[in-house]
Design a protein around this motif. Structure first.
Motif, short mmCIF file in Angstrom:
data_model
loop_
_atom_site.label_atom_id
_atom_site.label_comp_id
_atom_site.label_asym_id
_atom_site.label_seq_id
_atom_site.Cartn_x
_atom_site.Cartn_y
_atom_site.Cartn_z
N ILE A 79 0.83 -1.21 0.00
CA ILE A 79 0.00 0.00 0.00
C ILE A 79 0.86 1.26 0.00
N SER A 80 2.00 1.21 0.70
CA SER A 80 2.89 2.38 0.71
C SER A 80 3.52 2.60 -0.66
N VAL A 81 3.99 1.52 -1.29
CA VAL A 81 4.58 1.64 -2.62
C VAL A 81 3.55 2.15 -3.61
N GLN A 82 2.33 1.66 -3.51
CA GLN A 82 1.28 2.13 -4.42
C GLN A 82 1.02 3.61 -4.25
N ARG A 83 0.93 4.06 -3.01
CA ARG A 83 0.68 5.49 -2.76
C ARG A 83 1.83 6.35 -3.28
N VAL A 84 3.06 5.90 -3.04
CA VAL A 84 4.21 6.69 -3.49
C VAL A 84 4.27 6.76 -5.01
N LEU A 85 4.07 5.63 -5.68
CA LEU A 85 4.17 5.63 -7.14
C LEU A 85 3.06 6.46 -7.78
N LEU A 86 1.84 6.37 -7.25
CA LEU A 86 0.75 7.19 -7.79
C LEU A 86 1.02 8.67 -7.56
N GLY A 87 1.37 9.03 -6.33
CA GLY A 87 1.64 10.44 -6.04
C GLY A 87 2.83 10.97 -6.81
N PHE A 88 3.89 10.15 -6.90
CA PHE A 88 5.07 10.56 -7.66
C PHE A 88 4.73 10.75 -9.13
N GLY A 89 3.97 9.83 -9.71
CA GLY A 89 3.62 9.94 -11.13
C GLY A 89 2.81 11.19 -11.42
N ILE A 90 1.81 11.46 -10.59
CA ILE A 90 0.97 12.65 -10.79
C ILE A 90 1.79 13.92 -10.60
N GLY A 91 2.56 13.97 -9.51
CA GLY A 91 3.36 15.17 -9.24
C GLY A 91 4.42 15.41 -10.30
N ALA A 92 5.05 14.32 -10.80
CA ALA A 92 6.09 14.47 -11.82
C ALA A 92 5.52 14.99 -13.13
N ASP A 237 11.08 -2.01 18.13
CA ASP A 237 11.55 -2.96 17.11
C ASP A 237 10.79 -2.76 15.79
N ARG A 238 9.48 -2.58 15.87
CA ARG A 238 8.70 -2.34 14.66
C ARG A 238 8.98 -0.95 14.08
N LEU A 239 9.25 0.00 14.96
CA LEU A 239 9.58 1.35 14.49
C LEU A 239 10.84 1.32 13.65
N LEU A 240 11.88 0.63 14.17
CA LEU A 240 13.12 0.51 13.41
C LEU A 240 12.92 -0.29 12.14
N LEU A 241 12.07 -1.31 12.21
CA LEU A 241 11.76 -2.10 11.01
C LEU A 241 11.17 -1.22 9.93
N ALA A 242 10.22 -0.35 10.30
CA ALA A 242 9.60 0.55 9.32
C ALA A 242 10.62 1.50 8.72
N ILE A 243 11.52 2.04 9.55
CA ILE A 243 12.54 2.96 9.05
C ILE A 243 13.46 2.25 8.06
N ILE A 244 13.89 1.04 8.41
CA ILE A 244 14.79 0.28 7.53
C ILE A 244 14.10 -0.06 6.22
N LEU A 245 12.84 -0.48 6.29
CA LEU A 245 12.11 -0.81 5.06
C LEU A 245 11.93 0.43 4.18
N LEU A 246 11.62 1.57 4.78
CA LEU A 246 11.50 2.80 4.00
C LEU A 246 12.82 3.14 3.31
#
Length: 269
Positions: A79-92, A237-246
């Motif tokens: 869901i995060s990748v989808q949001r980023v790619l859609l927003g990036f495409g429109i903004g670009a 632990d989950r907070l760091l996981l989210a940061i690393i994944l981002l």
């Protein structure tokens, strides 16, 4: 003489390593691996931090495995990748269009540049309550916020680059009967391809930055949600996981855009 030969060998070593398949990957992996080793030493071996302050690497991995087994990790990432790619495409696309307009038209530049410059200074979180009021708490508001973040780097890069295109190159295009959109797509945009892709890569990074702000808008899924929810529940632990994944996914998307950039530079630049 021996010293000169030794210096030449030292200078040529990185070049030889770059020619080895995967040499750049090996070089680029050194610092992350050192950081991982230091992280493990200060947490698991020396015990300088509690698990609440800084969990050990294996605890972060365990948190990721737990989310994966519950079927949530892949959904958050998707869901995060989808949001980023859609927003990036429109903004670009909008940044390319508006940047081209202001870069080519002095009238449009005079009319719109002060307003766009003012909007560029607005912090990302300032848009959140307005977008909620206008669009509600659904996907539209989240994608729009990411698009706003992606718009300005592309706009700035295209606008500035078109302002500095060689006038003789433009006149040569006009001499061959090129005007308007044909002149833009045939002469002017190819001349600024490196600047355009610099703007696109900055915009992609900005889109990932704006993702966290976007997922503050009543989200129940996404890596930004994992980040804020982990803060509220004390799951470091989950907070760091989210940061690393981002960081990792952001780097992967940037590398993919870099491949497109190299192909575009080979074709047009």
């Amino acid at each position: 003489m021996a010293e000169t030969t030794q210096e030449q060998n030292q200078e040529s070593t990185p070049a030889r390593l770059r020619r080895v398949p995967g040499g750049r990957v090996v070089l680029g992996a050194i610092v992350p691996l050192v950081l991982l080793l230091v992280w493990w030493l200060v947490t698991d071996v020396l015990g300088l931090f509690s698990s609440v302050q800084l969990p050990a690497p294996q605890e972060v991995v365990a948190a990721g495995v737990e989310l994966h087994q519950r079927g949530e990790l892949g959904q958050h990432i998707a869901i995060s990748v989808q949001r980023v790619l859609l927003g990036f495409g429109i903004g670009a696309v909008l940044g390319l269009a508006v940047g081209s307009l202001l870069g080519l038209s002095r009238i449009a530049d005079t009319l719109l540049q002060p307003t766009i410059g003012a909007f560029r200074a607005v912090p990302s979180l300032a848009w959140v309550p307005l977008l909620i009021l206008w669009m509600g708490i659904y996907e539209d508001s989240k994608v729009t916020l990411i698009a706003i973040g992606a718009f300005f780097p592309v706009f700035t890069a295209v606008y500035s680059a078109l302002r500095h295109v060689d006038p003789q190159l433009v006149e040569a295009g006009r001499a061959f009967g090129l005007h308007g959109v044909r002149l833009l797509t045939t002469v002017q945009l190819p001349a600024v391809v490196p600047s355009v892709f610099s703007g696109l890569r900055l915009a992609l990074a900005q889109a990932w930055l704006f993702l966290v702000a976007a997922e503050l808008i009543a989200s129940s899924m996404g890596l930004g949600f994992v980040l804020t929810d982990s803060q509220n529940t004390g799951r470091t632990d989950r907070l760091l996981l989210a940061i690393i994944l981002l960081a990792v996914i952001g780097k992967i998307t940037d590398a993919l855009l870099g491949l497109v950039e190299r192909r575009a530079l080979t074709t047009w630049a």
